[in-house]
Design a protein around this motif. Structure first.
Motif, mmCIF file in Angstrom:
data_model
loop_
_atom_site.group_PDB
_atom_site.id
_atom_site.type_symbol
_atom_site.label_atom_id
_atom_site.label_comp_id
_atom_site.label_asym_id
_atom_site.label_seq_id
_atom_site.Cartn_x
_atom_site.Cartn_y
_atom_site.Cartn_z
ATOM 1 N N LYS A 55 0.833 -1.203 0.000
ATOM 2 C CA LYS A 55 0.000 0.000 0.000
ATOM 3 C C LYS A 55 0.868 1.253 0.000
ATOM 4 C CE LYS A 55 -3.902 2.128 2.494
ATOM 5 N NZ LYS A 55 -3.296 3.435 2.783
ATOM 6 N N LEU A 56 1.891 1.267 0.816
ATOM 7 C CA LEU A 56 2.788 2.417 0.869
ATOM 8 C C LEU A 56 3.526 2.582 -0.450
ATOM 9 C CD1 LEU A 56 3.915 4.719 2.549
ATOM 10 C CD2 LEU A 56 5.612 3.127 3.489
ATOM 11 N N ALA A 57 3.917 1.473 -1.055
ATOM 12 C CA ALA A 57 4.600 1.542 -2.344
ATOM 13 C C ALA A 57 3.704 2.135 -3.417
ATOM 14 C CB ALA A 57 5.071 0.152 -2.766
ATOM 15 N N ALA A 58 2.397 1.862 -3.336
ATOM 16 C CA ALA A 58 1.459 2.429 -4.298
ATOM 17 C C ALA A 58 1.293 3.929 -4.104
ATOM 18 C CB ALA A 58 0.104 1.737 -4.172
ATOM 19 N N GLU A 59 1.479 4.397 -2.868
ATOM 20 C CA GLU A 59 1.176 5.787 -2.538
ATOM 21 C C GLU A 59 2.391 6.693 -2.509
ATOM 22 O OE1 GLU A 59 -0.671 5.173 1.233
ATOM 23 O OE2 GLU A 59 -2.632 4.636 0.372
ATOM 24 N N SER A 60 3.580 6.137 -2.309
ATOM 25 C CA SER A 60 4.753 6.968 -2.046
ATOM 26 C C SER A 60 5.898 6.697 -3.010
ATOM 27 C CB SER A 60 5.231 6.749 -0.606
ATOM 28 O OG SER A 60 6.474 7.373 -0.382
ATOM 29 N N GLN A 61 6.265 7.697 -3.793
ATOM 30 C CA GLN A 61 7.425 7.576 -4.668
ATOM 31 C C GLN A 61 8.711 7.533 -3.848
ATOM 32 O OE1 GLN A 61 7.228 7.136 -8.107
ATOM 33 N NE2 GLN A 61 9.345 6.512 -7.756
ATOM 34 N N ASP A 62 8.751 8.273 -2.754
ATOM 35 C CA ASP A 62 9.946 8.263 -1.892
ATOM 36 C C ASP A 62 10.196 6.859 -1.351
ATOM 37 O OD1 ASP A 62 10.400 10.938 -2.293
ATOM 38 O OD2 ASP A 62 9.463 11.575 -0.411
ATOM 39 N N TYR A 63 9.135 6.191 -0.910
ATOM 40 C CA TYR A 63 9.290 4.827 -0.402
ATOM 41 C C TYR A 63 9.828 3.904 -1.494
ATOM 42 C CZ TYR A 63 8.064 0.160 1.283
ATOM 43 O OH TYR A 63 8.115 -1.163 1.653
ATOM 44 N N CYS A 64 9.274 4.022 -2.710
ATOM 45 C CA CYS A 64 9.731 3.166 -3.813
ATOM 46 C C CYS A 64 11.172 3.451 -4.176
ATOM 47 C CB CYS A 64 8.819 3.341 -5.021
ATOM 48 S SG CYS A 64 7.195 2.577 -4.823
ATOM 49 N N ASP A 65 11.541 4.726 -4.182
ATOM 50 C CA ASP A 65 12.934 5.077 -4.486
ATOM 51 C C ASP A 65 13.869 4.489 -3.436
ATOM 52 O OD1 ASP A 65 12.021 6.475 -6.674
ATOM 53 O OD2 ASP A 65 12.187 8.458 -5.712
ATOM 54 N N ASP A 66 13.454 4.545 -2.178
ATOM 55 C CA ASP A 66 14.269 3.980 -1.103
ATOM 56 C C ASP A 66 14.365 2.464 -1.239
ATOM 57 O OD1 ASP A 66 15.582 4.181 1.659
ATOM 58 O OD2 ASP A 66 13.906 2.824 2.065
ATOM 59 N N LEU A 67 13.234 1.814 -1.574
ATOM 60 C CA LEU A 67 13.221 0.355 -1.727
ATOM 61 C C LEU A 67 14.162 -0.078 -2.847
ATOM 62 C CD1 LEU A 67 11.598 -2.149 -0.580
ATOM 63 C CD2 LEU A 67 10.189 -1.928 -2.630
ATOM 64 N N ALA A 68 14.062 0.586 -3.991
ATOM 65 C CA ALA A 68 14.941 0.253 -5.111
ATOM 66 C C ALA A 68 16.388 0.565 -4.776
ATOM 67 C CB ALA A 68 14.497 1.019 -6.365
ATOM 68 N N GLY A 69 16.608 1.657 -4.055
ATOM 69 C CA GLY A 69 17.970 2.025 -3.670
ATOM 70 C C GLY A 69 18.595 1.020 -2.728
ATOM 71 N N ARG A 70 17.802 0.509 -1.781
ATOM 72 C CA ARG A 70 18.323 -0.509 -0.863
ATOM 73 C C ARG A 70 18.709 -1.776 -1.618
ATOM 74 N NH1 ARG A 70 13.252 -0.818 2.559
ATOM 75 N NH2 ARG A 70 14.103 -2.881 3.115
ATOM 76 N N CYS A 71 17.892 -2.169 -2.590
ATOM 77 C CA CYS A 71 18.228 -3.354 -3.385
ATOM 78 C C CYS A 71 19.494 -3.108 -4.201
ATOM 79 C CB CYS A 71 17.061 -3.720 -4.300
ATOM 80 S SG CYS A 71 15.646 -4.448 -3.432
ATOM 81 N N ALA A 72 19.584 -1.926 -4.799
ATOM 82 C CA ALA A 72 20.769 -1.601 -5.596
ATOM 83 C C ALA A 72 22.021 -1.605 -4.730
ATOM 84 C CB ALA A 72 20.591 -0.245 -6.270
ATOM 85 N N GLU A 73 21.907 -1.073 -3.519
ATOM 86 C CA GLU A 73 23.052 -1.074 -2.604
ATOM 87 C C GLU A 73 23.469 -2.498 -2.258
ATOM 88 O OE1 GLU A 73 24.304 0.766 1.775
ATOM 89 O OE2 GLU A 73 22.424 1.354 0.802
ATOM 90 N N ALA A 74 22.500 -3.401 -2.198
ATOM 91 C CA ALA A 74 22.803 -4.812 -1.923
ATOM 92 C C ALA A 74 23.373 -5.523 -3.140
ATOM 93 C CB ALA A 74 21.539 -5.532 -1.456
ATOM 94 N N GLY A 75 23.204 -4.931 -4.330
ATOM 95 C CA GLY A 75 23.792 -5.501 -5.531
ATOM 96 C C GLY A 75 22.813 -6.093 -6.520
ATOM 97 N N VAL A 76 21.499 -5.814 -6.333
ATOM 98 C CA VAL A 76 20.493 -6.379 -7.248
ATOM 99 C C VAL A 76 19.487 -5.307 -7.645
ATOM 100 C CG1 VAL A 76 20.656 -8.746 -6.371
ATOM 101 C CG2 VAL A 76 19.035 -7.128 -5.319
ATOM 102 N N ALA A 77 18.816 -5.554 -8.763
ATOM 103 C CA ALA A 77 17.673 -4.747 -9.177
ATOM 104 C C ALA A 77 16.393 -5.472 -8.780
ATOM 105 C CB ALA A 77 17.701 -4.532 -10.694
ATOM 106 N N ILE A 78 15.278 -4.749 -8.737
ATOM 107 C CA ILE A 78 13.973 -5.382 -8.579
ATOM 108 C C ILE A 78 13.487 -5.756 -9.978
ATOM 109 C CG2 ILE A 78 11.588 -5.087 -7.832
ATOM 110 C CD1 ILE A 78 12.613 -3.037 -5.773
ATOM 111 N N THR A 79 13.241 -7.037 -10.204
ATOM 112 C CA THR A 79 12.838 -7.489 -11.541
ATOM 113 C C THR A 79 11.358 -7.240 -11.788
ATOM 114 O OG1 THR A 79 12.300 -9.764 -10.872
ATOM 115 C CG2 THR A 79 14.595 -9.291 -11.437
ATOM 116 N N GLU A 80 10.528 -7.669 -10.864
ATOM 117 C CA GLU A 80 9.078 -7.496 -10.917
ATOM 118 C C GLU A 80 8.533 -7.669 -9.507
ATOM 119 O OE1 GLU A 80 10.265 -9.862 -14.689
ATOM 120 O OE2 GLU A 80 10.255 -10.383 -12.554
#
Length: 352
Positions: A55-80
């Motif tokens: 729900k938060l991901a649907a509503e917040s671009q900041d949350y999504c940017d942080d989520l993708a950034g955390r994955c990138a920092e770990a070394g992966v992209a979000i595929t789907e």
């Protein structure tokens, strides 16, 4: 580095790995483990709060940017993202109400209509979250109204199947429209237990939603092996609708005692079983060749399910297996050195 317009991978679906013990108790630590195992992307189960607040991901671009950034920092992209469990609840025959109640929050259990509304809202959230994350495809199940009648005994009354698909299309059409608004393909994993479980049932569904451009396929050959289907020819038929790919192995060894239906056996005892990559019968060389031939440009994502091998061993073996099967598309024909192309010469060759 993957070329633009080429298949991407290896990726891995996290659903079968997340749990209460480290390193799979948080998205960050699971993503790091997968990156160290050789994966470039992770597919996220949206029902697992350890991975995402949908729900938060649907509503917040900041949350999504942080989520993708955390994955990138770990070394992966979000595929789907995946809503397999929520998609299942869009259409449930009453015979399965108790079995599928566990997929829903406690507040809507035992309340089929409210459970369905919750599931539909989840899909709408997923469409918006996918767009905010810059994703082009989303994974789900269709649910099933007709599955209790998959075998034609007792004899099905005339019109039952048509009515079932008409209702399924009615439920999914608004969801597909929501995905269209967000520019995301909705990809159904064709799977036994779903009304969409093979090519013919997908075509029936496609007719029921008017050939909707966002109604597409998550291709998983393991489910076709267990149905004794030609999973390579399937790609020839439906390649234009295949927008996601689960790399999962399986074997089917029928005997004089048991076959496709499995005799109510546990997974380890069934003739048809899911296996870790390379341990089953799937011709992945043929699959990767056909998908490359038809220009598939999505992710190749391992879905690990095996009744024998430890999941961490399957994951570690899976990344190099997928990487070894990926094909970099040739940029020119192998016999270009012998080519001509002079129109006048072509006419002389023809004696004109």
């Amino acid at each position: 580095m993957t070329a633009a317009g080429a298949m991407r991978g290896p990726g891995i679906f996290l659903a079968q790995f997340m749990g209460d013990a480290a390193p799979f108790d948080t998205l960050d630590s699971a993503a790091r483990w997968m990156a160290e195992a050789g994966y470039e992307g992770v597919q996220i189960p949206t029902w697992d709060a350890r991975c995402i607040d949908l729900k938060l991901a649907a509503e917040s671009q900041d949350y999504c940017d942080d989520l993708a950034g955390r994955c990138a920092e770990a070394g992966v992209a979000i595929t789907e993202l995946s809503t397999h469990l929520q998609g299942q609840l869009v259409a449930v025959h009453p015979a399965y109400d108790a079995a599928f109640d566990g997929f829903a929050p406690e507040a809507v259990r035992g309340k089929p209509a409210e459970r369905q509304q919750w599931a539909v809202q989840q899909l709408h959230y997923a469409a918006k979250a996918s767009r905010r994350l810059g994703l082009k495809a989303h994974a789900t199940f269709s649910g099933a109204l007709l599955w209790p009648f998959v075998y034609p005994w007792p004899q099905r009354p005339a019109g039952l199947v048509a009515e079932g698909f008409a209702e399924l299309g009615k439920r999914w059409r608004p969801i597909l429209d929501a995905f269209e608004e967000e520019g995301v393909d909705l990809c159904y994993e064709l799977h036994p237990g779903e009304d969409l479980h093979d090519g013919t049932t997908f075509e029936r569904f496609l007719d029921s939603v008017g050939g909707h451009a966002r109604a597409n396929i998550l291709y998983d050959p393991s489910h076709f092996v267990l149905q004794a289907m030609d999973y390579l020819q399937f790609i020839d038929f439906y390649h234009d609708r295949i927008r996601m790919f689960h790399v999962k192995d399986a074997e089917f060894n029928p005997t004089g005692r048991a076959g496709v239906y499995g005799s109510y056996g546990d997974w380890v005892d069934r003739p048809g079983r899911f296996r870790s990559l390379g341990d089953g019968q799937v011709d992945f060389g043929g699959i990767f060749s056909k998908l490359t031939q038809y220009g598939y440009a999505g992710w190749a994502v391992l879905e690990w399910e095996c009744c024998l091998k430890h999941p961490e061993d399957g994951a570690r073996e899976g990344a190099p297996f997928i990487a070894a099967h990926m094909i970099r598309r040739a940029e020119r024909a192998f016999d270009d050195f012998a080519g001509g192309g002079d129109p006048a010469a072509n006419r002389r060759w023809l004696g004109l």
